[in-house]
Scaffold this motif. Structure first.
Motif, PDB file in Angstrom:
ATOM      1  N   LEU A 190       0.829  -1.201   0.000  1.00 27.85           N
ATOM      2  CA  LEU A 190       0.000   0.000   0.000  1.00 27.85           C
ATOM      3  C   LEU A 190       0.864   1.252   0.000  1.00 27.85           C
ATOM      4  O   LEU A 190       0.620   2.195  -0.763  1.00 27.85           O
ATOM      5  N   ALA A 191       1.895   1.273   0.865  1.00 23.49           N
ATOM      6  CA  ALA A 191       2.796   2.420   0.890  1.00 23.49           C
ATOM      7  C   ALA A 191       3.524   2.558  -0.446  1.00 23.49           C
ATOM      8  O   ALA A 191       3.721   3.671  -0.949  1.00 23.49           O
ATOM      9  N   ALA A 192       3.930   1.437  -1.035  1.00 28.14           N
ATOM     10  CA  ALA A 192       4.624   1.477  -2.329  1.00 28.14           C
ATOM     11  C   ALA A 192       3.754   2.138  -3.383  1.00 28.14           C
ATOM     12  O   ALA A 192       4.226   2.970  -4.173  1.00 28.14           O
ATOM     13  N   ALA A 193       2.480   1.784  -3.409  1.00 26.73           N
ATOM     14  CA  ALA A 193       1.579   2.358  -4.410  1.00 26.73           C
ATOM     15  C   ALA A 193       1.404   3.854  -4.199  1.00 26.73           C
ATOM     16  O   ALA A 193       1.379   4.626  -5.164  1.00 26.73           O
ATOM     17  N   THR A 194       1.306   4.292  -2.934  1.00 28.29           N
ATOM     18  CA  THR A 194       1.127   5.717  -2.669  1.00 28.29           C
ATOM     19  C   THR A 194       2.407   6.510  -2.891  1.00 28.29           C
ATOM     20  O   THR A 194       2.384   7.737  -2.843  1.00 28.29           O
TER      21      THR A 194
END
Length: 561
Positions: A190-194
């Protein structure tokens, strides 16, 4: 020290092969090289990407069958069969990966296992093509520029040359931008996508690369054995590759090679025990996993001095593109029968801090998730720069200029502070070195440059919040979304955080702060939006909102500020 050990290992391997190995020993060493190459590829998808693919043995077998069929039935030679033994497994990986990589954890593992069983059944039940259960014999050996590579030392040299090239390429990828990004996807997708990273593409590329290595290993295996049968597609091959990766050290390219050499030779060392050698072999594997859960390379890491990398000099970030206001219009989201967000509208102006308040369950975090792309809205628009971002993927939203933090500061425990912040620049900067130089600049701006070399694991709450803020700011966003950034901080730490956020807003960034601490938020914000049950209760100046009767009744209570 690590380079010295690596050089000693290479010299020992060469000395054994040239001076001591018998013809049978060279054959075993060649098989170890074949498995090392397959395991290097598996480390890419499993170790770096965190996806437990049970199809690596299938890619190995498909590569073997391509070489076997073309070599034994059509008489094709190595220069023609080898590229196809790489291409066909990669094509299969792309075909399978598009649907199954959407699955998580054990569902993905089960899906790849199902694919493996289908391919095995096809090999057994198409005897006119594959030879059925008996397989195909008469596969020619490797021929290079007219030279038929004989078995023994020459064949071992060719196989291990392929291992060296494959391991060097994989190591280069692992330590570059792509490998850093893939590791972040493993640790926190999730952090990677954001942070602007295309999670799906990274996973699919890793899956295809693992297939490339698996196909190469399968082709070399057939040239070594001169026969191909359904055994190359059976589950024990996959178990062997997985065990080699774990025993050698998950995610470590050197661990793949060490694990393969050890596990291929270990049964040979125990054969003198006759019938009981398999029991001893199993107990040895169990002991290795219990004593060294992080593998051989993990043990070496604990015994050797820690690596000390020189920190890069700070480099000025490029000019941030001018951003306009972000307008949220009629945003709606329901989970089952619960309307979490029901027609929410507000505007985030550049250069201003807007507070978002409300009781627990009022929809504040859901609003941030909808804006940042982690949730798809049922209706409404999120407008920025003339584009409607509602329903867009989180990496597209991030590239449009929106950055965010989370309630729990999710930093990769094994990474340094500098590496964690530099992750925000991987999508934009051409190299890891430049990403880290830009990250150093942001850390200096927030007054935590001295933490650059420290691991994120064990950082106190205040510093974790500061590092996560630095990571978001490294994106140079037009809009910054902060989910309870002051939670767990002392009064002094809150005051310092407020100064940093005010400075960020003064640079023209639109800042949205979700917060329960009115003492922190009200002096900071120029505007406050209050939610309850997914609806906007009040929107305006902080003093007016906190005195609004509906806000007092639903959230603040009598006697509030």
């Amino acid at each position: 020290m690590r380079r010295v050990l690596f050089a000693l290992g290479v010299v020992a391997l060469l000395a054994y092969a040239v001076l001591y190995a018998s013809p049978y020993g060279l054959r075993v060493l060649t098989v170890a090289g074949v498995y090392a190459l397959a395991t290097v590829g598996f480390q890419v998808v499993f170790g770096l990407g965190g996806a437990l693919s049970l199809a690596q043995g299938t890619f190995f077998g498909v590569g073997a069958y391509v070489t076997g069929i073309l070599g034994s039935q059509l008489g094709w030679t190595f220069p023609a069969t080898f590229p196809l033994s790489l291409a066909v497994p990669v094509g299969l990986a792309l075909l399978v990966g598009l649907p199954v990589l959407r699955l998580e954890s054990h569902y993905f593992a089960l899906a790849t296992l199902g694919v493996a069983q289908v391919v095995l059944l096809l090999a057994v039940n198409t005897p006119e093509l594959t030879g059925g259960a008996n397989g195909l014999a008469g596969v020619p050996g490797i021929v290079l520029a007219g030279w038929a590579v004989p078995r023994g030392l020459p064949l071992a040299a060719v196989v291990w040359a392929c291992v060296a090239l494959g391991a060097a390429a994989a190591a280069r990828l692992a330590h570059g931008r792509w490998g850093r990004a893939l590791t972040l996807v493993r640790d926190d997708p999730l952090a990677a996508a954001t942070l602007g990273l295309d999670v799906g593409r990274l996973r699919l590329t890793a899956f295809a690369l693992s297939a490339l290595y698996g196909g190469a290993a399968g082709a070399l295996s057939v040239h070594t054995q001169r026969v191909v049968s359904p055994e190359v597609l059976e589950f024990p091959v996959m178990v062997a590759i997985l065990t080699m990766a774990v025993v050698g050290g998950r995610g470590r390219i050197a661990g793949a090679v060490l694990g393969a050499v050890l596990l291929v030779h270990l049964p040979e060392w125990f054969r003198g025990l006759e019938r009981s050698y398999l029991i001893v072999y199993g107990l040895a594997l169990l002991a290795a996993i219990v004593v060294a859960p992080h593998g051989i390379t993990g043990v070496l890491d604990r015994l050797l001095p820690p690596r000390v990398r020189p920190l890069p000099k700070a480099a000025a970030l490029p000019e941030r593109a001018a951003g306009g206001a972000l307008r949220v219009e009629g945003l709606r989201k329901a989970f089952g029968g619960v309307r979490a967000v029901d027609g929410v509208s507000f505007t985030l102006e550049p250069g201003r801090v807007t507070g978002l308040i409300g009781p627990n369950g009022s929809g504040k975090t859901t609003v941030i998730n909808l804006i940042s792309g982690l949730e798809r809205p049922d209706g409404g628009r999120v407008m920025l720069g003339g584009r409607n971002l509602a329903g867009a993927r989180p990496d597209w939203v991030a590239r449009a200029g929106i950055a965010r933090t989370f309630q729990a500061a999710g930093l990769p425990e094994g990474a340094t502070v500098l590496e964690a912040v530099a992750a925000a620049r991987l999508e934009r900067d051409p190299s890891v070195a430049q990403a880290e130089a830009h990250a150093r600049t942001v850390l200096e701006r927030l007054g935590v440059a001295e933490l650059a070399g420290r691991p994120c694991g064990g950082l106190p709450a205040a510093l974790r919040r500061r590092v996560e803020l630095a990571r978001a700011l490294a994106r140079q966003p037009a809009v910054l979304l902060l989910d309870e950034p002051a939670a767990g901080l002392t009064d002094g730490e809150k005051a310092e955080l407020a100064r940093h956020l005010a400075a960020v807003a003064a640079e023209g960034v639109a800042v949205l702060v979700v917060e329960h601490d009115m003492g922190f938020l009200l002096p900071l914000a120029q505007r406050v939006v209050a939610l309850d049950q997914g609806r906007v209760l009040a929107d305006g100046a902080p003093g007016d909102v906190v005195r609004h009767p509906a806000v007092v009744a639903a959230y603040l209570g009598e006697g509030s500020p």
